[in-house]
Design a protein around this motif. Structure first.
Motif, PDB file in Angstrom:
ATOM      1  N   PHE A 324       6.706  16.099 -10.833  1.00  0.00           N
ATOM      2  CA  PHE A 324       5.396  15.749 -10.275  1.00  0.00           C
ATOM      3  C   PHE A 324       5.609  14.540  -9.362  1.00  0.00           C
ATOM      4  CE2 PHE A 324       4.348  18.251 -13.876  1.00  0.00           C
ATOM      5  CZ  PHE A 324       3.032  18.683 -13.772  1.00  0.00           C
ATOM      6  N   GLU A 325       5.139  14.644  -8.141  1.00  0.00           N
ATOM      7  CA  GLU A 325       5.416  13.586  -7.164  1.00  0.00           C
ATOM      8  C   GLU A 325       4.154  13.266  -6.364  1.00  0.00           C
ATOM      9  OE1 GLU A 325       8.190  13.247  -3.169  1.00  0.00           O
ATOM     10  OE2 GLU A 325       9.013  14.262  -4.941  1.00  0.00           O
ATOM     11  N   LEU A 326       3.891  11.987  -6.201  1.00  0.00           N
ATOM     12  CA  LEU A 326       2.746  11.533  -5.394  1.00  0.00           C
ATOM     13  C   LEU A 326       3.270  10.857  -4.136  1.00  0.00           C
ATOM     14  CD1 LEU A 326      -0.383  11.111  -5.249  1.00  0.00           C
ATOM     15  CD2 LEU A 326       0.026   8.840  -6.249  1.00  0.00           C
ATOM     16  N   ARG A 327       2.767  11.311  -2.981  1.00  0.00           N
ATOM     17  CA  ARG A 327       3.167  10.745  -1.690  1.00  0.00           C
ATOM     18  C   ARG A 327       1.932  10.461  -0.852  1.00  0.00           C
ATOM     19  NH1 ARG A 327       8.208  11.246   0.576  1.00  0.00           N
ATOM     20  NH2 ARG A 327       9.839  12.141  -0.752  1.00  0.00           N
ATOM     21  N   ASN A 328       2.101   9.560   0.115  1.00  0.00           N
ATOM     22  CA  ASN A 328       1.071   9.364   1.124  1.00  0.00           C
ATOM     23  C   ASN A 328       1.162  10.519   2.115  1.00  0.00           C
ATOM     24  OD1 ASN A 328      -0.502   8.386   3.427  1.00  0.00           O
ATOM     25  ND2 ASN A 328      -0.397   6.379   2.424  1.00  0.00           N
ATOM     26  N   ARG A 329       0.022  11.091   2.461  1.00  0.00           N
ATOM     27  CA  ARG A 329       0.010  12.235   3.377  1.00  0.00           C
ATOM     28  C   ARG A 329       0.457  11.839   4.783  1.00  0.00           C
ATOM     29  NH1 ARG A 329       0.173  17.757   3.190  1.00  0.00           N
ATOM     30  NH2 ARG A 329      -1.312  18.746   4.580  1.00  0.00           N
ATOM     31  N   THR A 330       0.241  10.587   5.142  1.00  0.00           N
ATOM     32  CA  THR A 330       0.624  10.100   6.474  1.00  0.00           C
ATOM     33  C   THR A 330       2.119   9.815   6.507  1.00  0.00           C
ATOM     34  OG1 THR A 330      -1.559   9.098   6.748  1.00  0.00           O
ATOM     35  CG2 THR A 330       0.191   8.341   8.223  1.00  0.00           C
ATOM     36  N   VAL A 331       2.809  10.438   7.429  1.00  0.00           N
ATOM     37  CA  VAL A 331       4.260  10.247   7.541  1.00  0.00           C
ATOM     38  C   VAL A 331       4.572   8.772   7.786  1.00  0.00           C
ATOM     39  CG1 VAL A 331       6.324  10.822   8.873  1.00  0.00           C
ATOM     40  CG2 VAL A 331       4.585  12.577   8.441  1.00  0.00           C
ATOM     41  N   GLY A 332       5.470   8.237   6.965  1.00  0.00           N
ATOM     42  CA  GLY A 332       5.876   6.851   7.120  1.00  0.00           C
ATOM     43  C   GLY A 332       5.023   5.856   6.362  1.00  0.00           C
ATOM     44  N   ALA A 333       3.860   6.296   5.875  1.00  0.00           N
ATOM     45  CA  ALA A 333       2.995   5.387   5.121  1.00  0.00           C
ATOM     46  C   ALA A 333       3.408   5.385   3.651  1.00  0.00           C
ATOM     47  CB  ALA A 333       1.531   5.803   5.260  1.00  0.00           C
ATOM     48  N   ALA A 334       3.121   4.289   2.975  1.00  0.00           N
ATOM     49  CA  ALA A 334       3.584   4.108   1.599  1.00  0.00           C
ATOM     50  C   ALA A 334       2.461   4.308   0.599  1.00  0.00           C
ATOM     51  CB  ALA A 334       4.171   2.702   1.445  1.00  0.00           C
ATOM     52  N   ILE A 335       2.847   4.276  -0.671  1.00  0.00           N
ATOM     53  CA  ILE A 335       1.902   4.213  -1.775  1.00  0.00           C
ATOM     54  C   ILE A 335       1.767   2.744  -2.158  1.00  0.00           C
ATOM     55  CG2 ILE A 335       1.593   4.753  -4.215  1.00  0.00           C
ATOM     56  CD1 ILE A 335       2.936   7.416  -3.668  1.00  0.00           C
ATOM     57  N   PRO A 336       0.549   2.226  -2.213  1.00  0.00           N
ATOM     58  CA  PRO A 336       0.373   0.789  -2.470  1.00  0.00           C
ATOM     59  C   PRO A 336       0.838   0.375  -3.853  1.00  0.00           C
ATOM     60  CG  PRO A 336      -1.656   1.806  -1.644  1.00  0.00           C
ATOM     61  CD  PRO A 336      -0.726   2.914  -2.008  1.00  0.00           C
ATOM     62  N   GLY A 337       1.241  -0.863  -3.977  1.00  0.00           N
ATOM     63  CA  GLY A 337       1.537  -1.427  -5.281  1.00  0.00           C
ATOM     64  C   GLY A 337       0.307  -1.374  -6.173  1.00  0.00           C
ATOM     65  N   GLY A 338       0.521  -1.057  -7.437  1.00  0.00           N
ATOM     66  CA  GLY A 338      -0.589  -0.937  -8.372  1.00  0.00           C
ATOM     67  C   GLY A 338      -0.972   0.491  -8.685  1.00  0.00           C
ATOM     68  N   PHE A 339      -0.584   1.443  -7.821  1.00  0.00           N
ATOM     69  CA  PHE A 339      -0.873   2.854  -8.093  1.00  0.00           C
ATOM     70  C   PHE A 339      -0.041   3.324  -9.285  1.00  0.00           C
ATOM     71  CE2 PHE A 339      -2.946   5.227  -4.361  1.00  0.00           C
ATOM     72  CZ  PHE A 339      -3.752   4.145  -4.035  1.00  0.00           C
ATOM     73  N   LYS A 340      -0.611   4.292 -10.045  1.00  0.00           N
ATOM     74  CA  LYS A 340       0.097   4.873 -11.193  1.00  0.00           C
ATOM     75  C   LYS A 340      -0.019   6.390 -11.150  1.00  0.00           C
ATOM     76  CE  LYS A 340      -1.023   0.969 -14.244  1.00  0.00           C
ATOM     77  NZ  LYS A 340      -1.702   0.565 -15.516  1.00  0.00           N
ATOM     78  N   LEU A 341       1.071   7.058 -11.485  1.00  0.00           N
ATOM     79  CA  LEU A 341       1.079   8.502 -11.713  1.00  0.00           C
ATOM     80  C   LEU A 341       1.450   8.707 -13.177  1.00  0.00           C
ATOM     81  CD1 LEU A 341       1.134  11.528 -10.947  1.00  0.00           C
ATOM     82  CD2 LEU A 341       3.523  11.205 -10.246  1.00  0.00           C
ATOM     83  N   ARG A 342       0.600   9.439 -13.897  1.00  0.00           N
ATOM     84  CA  ARG A 342       0.799   9.568 -15.345  1.00  0.00           C
ATOM     85  C   ARG A 342       0.625  11.023 -15.750  1.00  0.00           C
ATOM     86  NH1 ARG A 342      -3.353   6.796 -16.734  1.00  0.00           N
ATOM     87  NH2 ARG A 342      -2.262   4.795 -16.686  1.00  0.00           N
ATOM     88  N   LEU A 343       1.484  11.491 -16.656  1.00  0.00           N
ATOM     89  CA  LEU A 343       1.345  12.819 -17.264  1.00  0.00           C
ATOM     90  C   LEU A 343       1.018  12.656 -18.742  1.00  0.00           C
ATOM     91  CD1 LEU A 343       4.372  14.772 -15.719  1.00  0.00           C
ATOM     92  CD2 LEU A 343       2.048  14.476 -14.811  1.00  0.00           C
ATOM     93  N   LEU A 344       0.168  13.537 -19.258  1.00  0.00           N
ATOM     94  CA  LEU A 344      -0.215  13.523 -20.667  1.00  0.00           C
ATOM     95  C   LEU A 344      -0.110  14.932 -21.223  1.00  0.00           C
ATOM     96  CD1 LEU A 344      -3.453  11.359 -20.313  1.00  0.00           C
ATOM     97  CD2 LEU A 344      -1.251  10.563 -21.196  1.00  0.00           C
ATOM     98  N   THR A 345       0.018  15.031 -22.534  1.00  0.00           N
ATOM     99  CA  THR A 345      -0.024  16.350 -23.163  1.00  0.00           C
ATOM    100  C   THR A 345      -1.425  16.931 -22.995  1.00  0.00           C
ATOM    101  OG1 THR A 345      -0.678  15.463 -25.311  1.00  0.00           O
ATOM    102  CG2 THR A 345       1.700  15.641 -24.872  1.00  0.00           C
TER     103      THR A 345
END
Length: 395
Positions: A324-345
């Motif tokens: 599972f991967e989270l990316r910014n849709r804009t090429v070259g743009a980043a994901i800001p600090g503080g963002f979280k990607l989490r998986l749960l059962t």
């Protein structure tokens, strides 16, 4: 523009139902498991179409359905009422066709499920044949809990007309003062229920001959089941006799289901090959599942940008490891600090290495997980994406 009629009671708000919505009764009969739920959905849609337009015009254009319009049928199949959010304020619309305006009756789900609770509850009389709705009063959650009467027979809270605010023009002022005075009472937590129990309940209550599943089991169990967006949608689909709509393997083999497409999921092929390789052993295109996400992220860098959640099988075609991967849709743009990607059962339990956190701006966040056949996974992102409603992805 919204048409407002003049009635004898000057404090009532009378709103015209858009003509296009009035003609959708037949559509609603096909989206529910029985005529009673179908008509409930129809009345709620008439109410919503008139009041949402009013809120957008008179309060803020950002007024929107909670959690999103695509899943409304999964609510109306089982309970009366609709939620609309205006920034941090939540309105609960309670429509009724009754001409008896002596009290407002609110289903317990909108009062006692913490994630469903509203700030203001609007009493709405719907007149389908006349083409209008009448908003004849409102109250707060605090009023319902402190002044309302609870009826265990139909699991509703009722408040006498004398105790609710009849002058709807006061609502705009009340909302401005909302930050200073509490509109919500503290309520008991609803404990999560184990996954096997949830599946048993979905199987049992998925029988469409049970016309009021909300009254068929104790409220704590019922609340724990439907507060989970994935289980609520599973129950709705079971009652309609639909096959599994959230199977990732089926999506990869025969295309994303219509239900998942409506939620924003799609797929694309990625040609994977070694650099410069031209042999006949070159791998076939591999499908990647993707979903666009609008994340308001107020106060973060890249606020309000579009992001993309990707799901990719790792290794061999029959591998059980998924990325599972989270990316910014804009090429070259980043994901800001503080963002979280989490998986749960499926029943929302954490497990080792189940989340990735951006300490500072990063190119991507990702979590890899090994899953057994038939296992379910729920994804979460912080800050919360717009229109987010929990999904159980089945592998």
């Amino acid at each position: 523009m919204t048409t407002i009629f003049t009635f004898a009671n000057p404090t009532d708000l009378i709103l015209e139902i858009p003509t296009a919505t009035q003609n959708q009764a037949d559509v609603y009969s096909q989206s529910f498991s029985n005529p009673t739920s179908g008509y409930q959905g129809y009345i709620n849609e008439l109410c919503l179409s008139a009041i949402l337009l009013w809120l957008q015009e008179d309060f803020t254009p950002q007024a929107k359905v909670w959690p999103n319009t695509n899943v409304l049928s999964s609510f109306w199949e089982i309970v009366n009422g609709t939620a609309i959010t205006l920034d941090a304020t939540r309105f609960i619309l309670i429509p009724s066709e009754t001409i008896d305006l002596s009290e407002l009756r609110v289903p317990q789900e909108w009062v006692d499920i913490p994630s469903w609770v509203g700030d203001y509850y609007l009493a709405v009389q719907v007149e389908p044949d006349e083409g209008y709705v009448r908003v004849w009063g409102y109250c707060t959650h605090t009023q319902l809990k402190s002044q309302g009467s609870y009826d265990p027979g139909d699991r509703t809270y009722s408040l006498d007309a004398a105790d609710i605010i009849n002058d709807i023009s006061v609502l705009a002022v009340a909302r401005q003062l909302c930050l200073e005075e509490s509109t919500r009472s503290a309520i008991e937590e609803i404990l999560p229920i184990p996954q096997p129990q949830a599946q048993n309940l979905i199987t049992r209550l998925g029988n469409p001959e049970i016309l009021t599943p909300r009254l068929a089991i104790p409220f704590q169990l019922w609340g724990g089941l439907i507060a989970h967006g994935g289980w609520r949608k599973s129950l709705y689909q079971r009652r309609l006799g639909l096959p599994e709509q959230w199977s990732v393997l089926q999506w990869l083999q025969s295309g994303v289901s219509q239900v998942a497409e409506a939620a924003g999921w799609g797929s694309f092929d990625l040609q994977l090959s070694a650099a410069g390789a031209r042999s006949v052993d070159q791998r076939q295109p591999e499908s990647i599942l993707s979903r666009e996400l609008a994340i308001p992220a107020v106060g973060y860098a890249y606020a309000g940008q579009i992001y993309e959640l990707l799901i990719t099988p790792q290794g061999e075609p029959d591998a059980t490891v998924w990325r599972f991967e989270l990316r910014n849709r804009t090429v070259g743009a980043a994901i800001p600090g503080g963002f979280k990607l989490r998986l749960l059962t499926e029943d929302l339990q954490p497990f080792p290495n189940n989340e990735d956190i951006a300490i500072s701006a990063v190119e991507q966040l990702y979590v890899e997980v090994a899953l057994l056949p038939g296992e379910g996974i729920v994804w979460e992102i912080e800050p919360l994406p717009e229109n987010y409603d929990r999904e159980i992805l089945r592998f």
